[in-house]
Design a protein around this motif. Structure first.
Motif, PDB file in Angstrom:
ATOM      1  N   ASP A   1       0.822  -1.211   0.000  1.00  0.00           N
ATOM      2  CA  ASP A   1       0.000   0.000   0.000  1.00  0.00           C
ATOM      3  C   ASP A   1       0.860   1.267   0.000  1.00  0.00           C
ATOM      4  OD1 ASP A   1       0.994  -0.241   2.559  1.00  0.00           O
ATOM      5  OD2 ASP A   1      -0.874   0.377   3.555  1.00  0.00           O
ATOM      6  N   TYR A   2       2.025   1.185  -0.617  1.00  0.00           N
ATOM      7  CA  TYR A   2       2.954   2.322  -0.613  1.00  0.00           C
ATOM      8  C   TYR A   2       2.329   3.615  -1.145  1.00  0.00           C
ATOM      9  CZ  TYR A   2       6.962   5.264  -1.752  1.00  0.00           C
ATOM     10  OH  TYR A   2       7.828   6.319  -1.863  1.00  0.00           O
ATOM     11  N   PRO A   3       1.549   3.597  -2.249  1.00  0.00           N
ATOM     12  CA  PRO A   3       0.974   4.862  -2.724  1.00  0.00           C
ATOM     13  C   PRO A   3       0.134   5.569  -1.661  1.00  0.00           C
ATOM     14  CG  PRO A   3       0.797   3.202  -4.425  1.00  0.00           C
ATOM     15  CD  PRO A   3       1.261   2.492  -3.188  1.00  0.00           C
ATOM     16  N   GLU A   4      -0.635   4.809  -0.883  1.00  0.00           N
ATOM     17  CA  GLU A   4      -1.449   5.425   0.174  1.00  0.00           C
ATOM     18  C   GLU A   4      -0.554   6.001   1.273  1.00  0.00           C
ATOM     19  OE1 GLU A   4      -2.005   2.417  -1.138  1.00  0.00           O
ATOM     20  OE2 GLU A   4      -3.846   2.856  -2.255  1.00  0.00           O
ATOM     21  N   ARG A   5       0.481   5.265   1.643  1.00  0.00           N
ATOM     22  CA  ARG A   5       1.397   5.772   2.675  1.00  0.00           C
ATOM     23  C   ARG A   5       2.157   6.993   2.167  1.00  0.00           C
ATOM     24  NH1 ARG A   5       4.157   0.808   6.043  1.00  0.00           N
ATOM     25  NH2 ARG A   5       2.394  -0.644   6.007  1.00  0.00           N
ATOM     26  N   LEU A   6       2.517   6.981   0.884  1.00  0.00           N
ATOM     27  CA  LEU A   6       3.227   8.117   0.308  1.00  0.00           C
ATOM     28  C   LEU A   6       2.369   9.372   0.370  1.00  0.00           C
ATOM     29  CD1 LEU A   6       5.680   9.251  -1.232  1.00  0.00           C
ATOM     30  CD2 LEU A   6       4.573   8.508  -3.361  1.00  0.00           C
ATOM     31  N   ALA A   7       1.073   9.231   0.130  1.00  0.00           N
ATOM     32  CA  ALA A   7       0.173  10.389   0.211  1.00  0.00           C
ATOM     33  C   ALA A   7       0.215  11.014   1.601  1.00  0.00           C
ATOM     34  CB  ALA A   7      -1.254   9.966  -0.146  1.00  0.00           C
ATOM     35  N   THR A   8       0.292  10.177   2.634  1.00  0.00           N
ATOM     36  CA  THR A   8       0.386  10.685   4.000  1.00  0.00           C
ATOM     37  C   THR A   8       1.715  11.407   4.223  1.00  0.00           C
ATOM     38  OG1 THR A   8      -1.007   8.865   4.793  1.00  0.00           O
ATOM     39  CG2 THR A   8       0.314  10.029   6.431  1.00  0.00           C
ATOM     40  N   VAL A   9       2.796  10.833   3.683  1.00  0.00           N
ATOM     41  CA  VAL A   9       4.112  11.471   3.791  1.00  0.00           C
ATOM     42  C   VAL A   9       4.083  12.840   3.114  1.00  0.00           C
ATOM     43  CG1 VAL A   9       6.542  11.310   3.112  1.00  0.00           C
ATOM     44  CG2 VAL A   9       5.339   9.276   3.933  1.00  0.00           C
ATOM     45  N   LEU A  10       3.483  12.924   1.941  1.00  0.00           N
ATOM     46  CA  LEU A  10       3.431  14.188   1.203  1.00  0.00           C
ATOM     47  C   LEU A  10       2.590  15.233   1.927  1.00  0.00           C
ATOM     48  CD1 LEU A  10       3.061  12.895  -2.469  1.00  0.00           C
ATOM     49  CD2 LEU A  10       5.126  13.707  -1.305  1.00  0.00           C
ATOM     50  N   ASP A  11       1.498  14.802   2.523  1.00  0.00           N
ATOM     51  CA  ASP A  11       0.670  15.749   3.288  1.00  0.00           C
ATOM     52  C   ASP A  11       1.485  16.377   4.411  1.00  0.00           C
ATOM     53  OD1 ASP A  11      -1.575  15.390   1.760  1.00  0.00           O
ATOM     54  OD2 ASP A  11      -2.453  13.854   3.061  1.00  0.00           O
ATOM     55  N   ARG A  12       2.288  15.562   5.059  1.00  0.00           N
ATOM     56  CA  ARG A  12       3.120  16.082   6.151  1.00  0.00           C
ATOM     57  C   ARG A  12       4.196  17.027   5.617  1.00  0.00           C
ATOM     58  NH1 ARG A  12       4.665  11.589   7.853  1.00  0.00           N
ATOM     59  NH2 ARG A  12       6.842  11.551   7.195  1.00  0.00           N
ATOM     60  N   LEU A  13       4.788  16.689   4.490  1.00  0.00           N
ATOM     61  CA  LEU A  13       5.835  17.530   3.913  1.00  0.00           C
ATOM     62  C   LEU A  13       5.296  18.866   3.433  1.00  0.00           C
ATOM     63  CD1 LEU A  13       7.916  14.906   1.867  1.00  0.00           C
ATOM     64  CD2 LEU A  13       8.624  16.108   3.934  1.00  0.00           C
ATOM     65  N   ARG A  14       4.085  18.872   2.890  1.00  0.00           N
ATOM     66  CA  ARG A  14       3.514  20.113   2.373  1.00  0.00           C
ATOM     67  C   ARG A  14       3.333  21.160   3.468  1.00  0.00           C
ATOM     68  NH1 ARG A  14      -0.347  16.511  -0.304  1.00  0.00           N
ATOM     69  NH2 ARG A  14       0.326  16.172  -2.456  1.00  0.00           N
ATOM     70  N   LYS A  15       3.133  20.699   4.665  1.00  0.00           N
ATOM     71  CA  LYS A  15       2.927  21.643   5.771  1.00  0.00           C
ATOM     72  C   LYS A  15       4.215  22.374   6.144  1.00  0.00           C
ATOM     73  CE  LYS A  15      -0.727  18.760   7.787  1.00  0.00           C
ATOM     74  NZ  LYS A  15      -1.113  17.926   8.956  1.00  0.00           N
ATOM     75  N   ASP A  16       5.355  21.754   5.790  1.00  0.00           N
ATOM     76  CA  ASP A  16       6.636  22.316   6.241  1.00  0.00           C
ATOM     77  C   ASP A  16       7.487  22.878   5.118  1.00  0.00           C
ATOM     78  OD1 ASP A  16       5.982  21.384   8.811  1.00  0.00           O
ATOM     79  OD2 ASP A  16       6.790  19.405   8.347  1.00  0.00           O
ATOM     80  N   ASP A  17       7.157  22.566   3.867  1.00  0.00           N
ATOM     81  CA  ASP A  17       8.065  22.918   2.778  1.00  0.00           C
ATOM     82  C   ASP A  17       7.283  23.260   1.534  1.00  0.00           C
ATOM     83  OD1 ASP A  17      10.092  22.940   0.747  1.00  0.00           O
ATOM     84  OD2 ASP A  17      11.340  21.711   2.062  1.00  0.00           O
TER      85      ASP A  17
END
Length: 459
Positions: free
Chosen positions: A436-452
């Motif tokens: 389920d990497y694509p779903e986990r990646l979406a969560t990683v990206l959401d977190r990154l967008r808040k900081d960068d």
């Protein structure tokens, strides 16, 4: 024609029990078979030679998974953006230079000094529009992916070993600083290619690494001499070790003469031998009394074609000086299987733990805890469409290329990149891509967008 007709007529053949008949048939079949074997062997040799001499340019790699969700893009798509099908790329090489400096060629043999300049790589044919490139780069395009064409090598400086920098070399480092000032990512990424690779293919690999950061990172190609033929693979491994002192010195020069926050090193295949040995030199020199260590950031080895035992010994020298070391391996990698047969030792990208002594084993088992060494096991059975034999996974597979970009741009540990943790029977920790990497990646990206702002949502 009568002889052919007689052979085709059973009535004209001697009786089956006749020894002479058996000899005739045996002799005819043996000669024919031998002829077929010789012809087949010649065809095989010709095919091998043709394949070894065929070096098409790189094609633009499939869009990384990080762009495919349609919510994220680091590529400008609005009309006023500065867009260009040409990619400017810094390079350094210890190949022997040939021809005018404004349009250099580099031989397959080593030169004495390091040459530095700027390469120009064009995506697609002349006249390719940015809209087309944008579609290819975000996964929206269905066309066959374009070639990355090396159009120019503009050599700007010679850097002799151990000598003061010339005005031209100083100006070249100043250009890198200018690029860093205009880049969101303040690290330098050195890309080290593999064996049997032309300068054009190496430049294409480095250029697309730069391109898929949204051209927001400073990527420098280190082009070491390869014979550009897998028939000369053994010779390439010799020149790989010969190139490593040049790369080690280059890392130190970048650290001393640029404003980079960190120096990242990304190696692929036999570039792992060059990079591993060079980084060991850097680590060993930094341990000398009064010496300072270069600011090593992310060290990423993709499918490293390097002697496994020497690779572990090298890591022990440089891993304590680096922010993180990632080793991406595919245990079914057929290119490294062949390399193992040739070199008579397992490769770091397809390791055999039984080859290590107890001290090496203990260091490796503790390295992920003590020095940030992560082994990324690329398991094709978990990744849709990835060949079980893949050696080119870092740029051929959207999941792996996404992880490469996130690692280099954001310095995230494996646990924060959406990967799963596993352990070997011996207790060594490794990481894998979950199904389920694509779903986990979406969560990683959401977190990154808040900081960068680098991965801000598309407008």
């Amino acid at each position: 024609m009568s002889g052919v007709a007689d052979l085709a007529n059973p009535a004209c053949l001697p009786p089956a029990g006749n020894a002479g008949a058996r000899g005739v048939r045996r002799g005819f079949g043996g000669k024919t078979m031998k002829r077929f074997v010789i012809i087949g062997g010649l065809i095989f040799i010709a095919a091998v030679i043709a394949m070894s001499m065929y070096h098409p340019p790189m094609r633009l790699m499939p869009a990384p998974e990080v762009f495919i969700d349609g919510q994220t893009s680091v590529f400008p798509s609005y009309p006023t953006a500065v867009t260009d099908p040409e990619i400017k790329l810094f390079y350094a090489t210890n190949r022997l230079p040939v021809g005018p400096r404004s349009n250099r060629l580099y031989a397959v043999v080593p030169g004495r000094d390091l040459q530095a300049g700027v390469a120009t790589v064009r995506i697609g044919e002349e006249g390719t529009t940015w809209d087309k490139i944008y579609a290819w780069s975000t996964g929206a395009g269905d066309d066959r992916r374009p070639f990355l064409n090396l159009t120019n090598l503009n050599e700007q400086a010679t850097i002799p070993s151990g000598e003061p920098l010339s005005p031209e070399a100083t100006a070249w480092f100043a250009e890198i600083n200018k690029a860093l000032a205009n880049s969101r990512d303040k690290d330098i990424i050195i890309y080290v290619h593999g064996a049997n690779t032309t300068v054009e293919r190496a430049a294409g690999q480095a250029a697309q690494l730069h391109h898929f950061t949204g051209r927001n990172s400073v990527v420098i190609l280190f082009a070491w001499p390869t014979a550009e033929s897998f028939l000369r693979y053994s010779r390439d491994m010799v020149t790989a070790f010969g190139a490593s002192p040049h790369l080690a010195e280059f890392i130190k020069l970048l650290d001393a003469n640029t404003n980079a926050e960190k120096i990242d090193v990304f190696t692929y295949s036999a570039g792992g031998t060059v990079g591993s040995d060079a980084l060991a030199i850097v680590g060993r020199d930094a341990a000398a009394p009064g010496a300072s260590a270069p600011k090593l950031g992310e060290i990423y080895h993709a499918a490293p074609d390097a002697d496994f035992r020497a690779f572990v010994d090298d890591m022990a020298l440089y891993a304590p000086k680096a922010e993180r070391v990632t080793v991406a391996v595919n245990l079914g990698d057929t290119a490294l299987r062949l390399s193992q047969l040739i070199n008579r030792a397992s490769r770091a990208g397809r390791p055999d733990m039984r080859e290590l002594n107890q001290e090496q084993t203990d260091w490796l088992l503790n390295a992920s805890r003590d020095y940030g060494v992560d082994v990324l096991r690329v398991r094709p059975e978990n990744i849709p469409g990835l060949s079980s034999r893949s050696h080119t996974f870092w740029y051929d597979d959207p999941w792996v290329s996404s992880d490469v970009l996130i690692t280099l741009l954001y310095d995230l540990p494996a646990a924060e990149r959406g990967l799963d943790e596993g352990k070997t029977d011996a207790g060594a920790r490794y990481w894998t891509f979950p199904t389920d990497y694509p779903e986990r990646l979406a969560t990683v990206l959401d977190r990154l967008r808040k900081d960068d702002a680098l991965l801000e949502p598309k407008q």
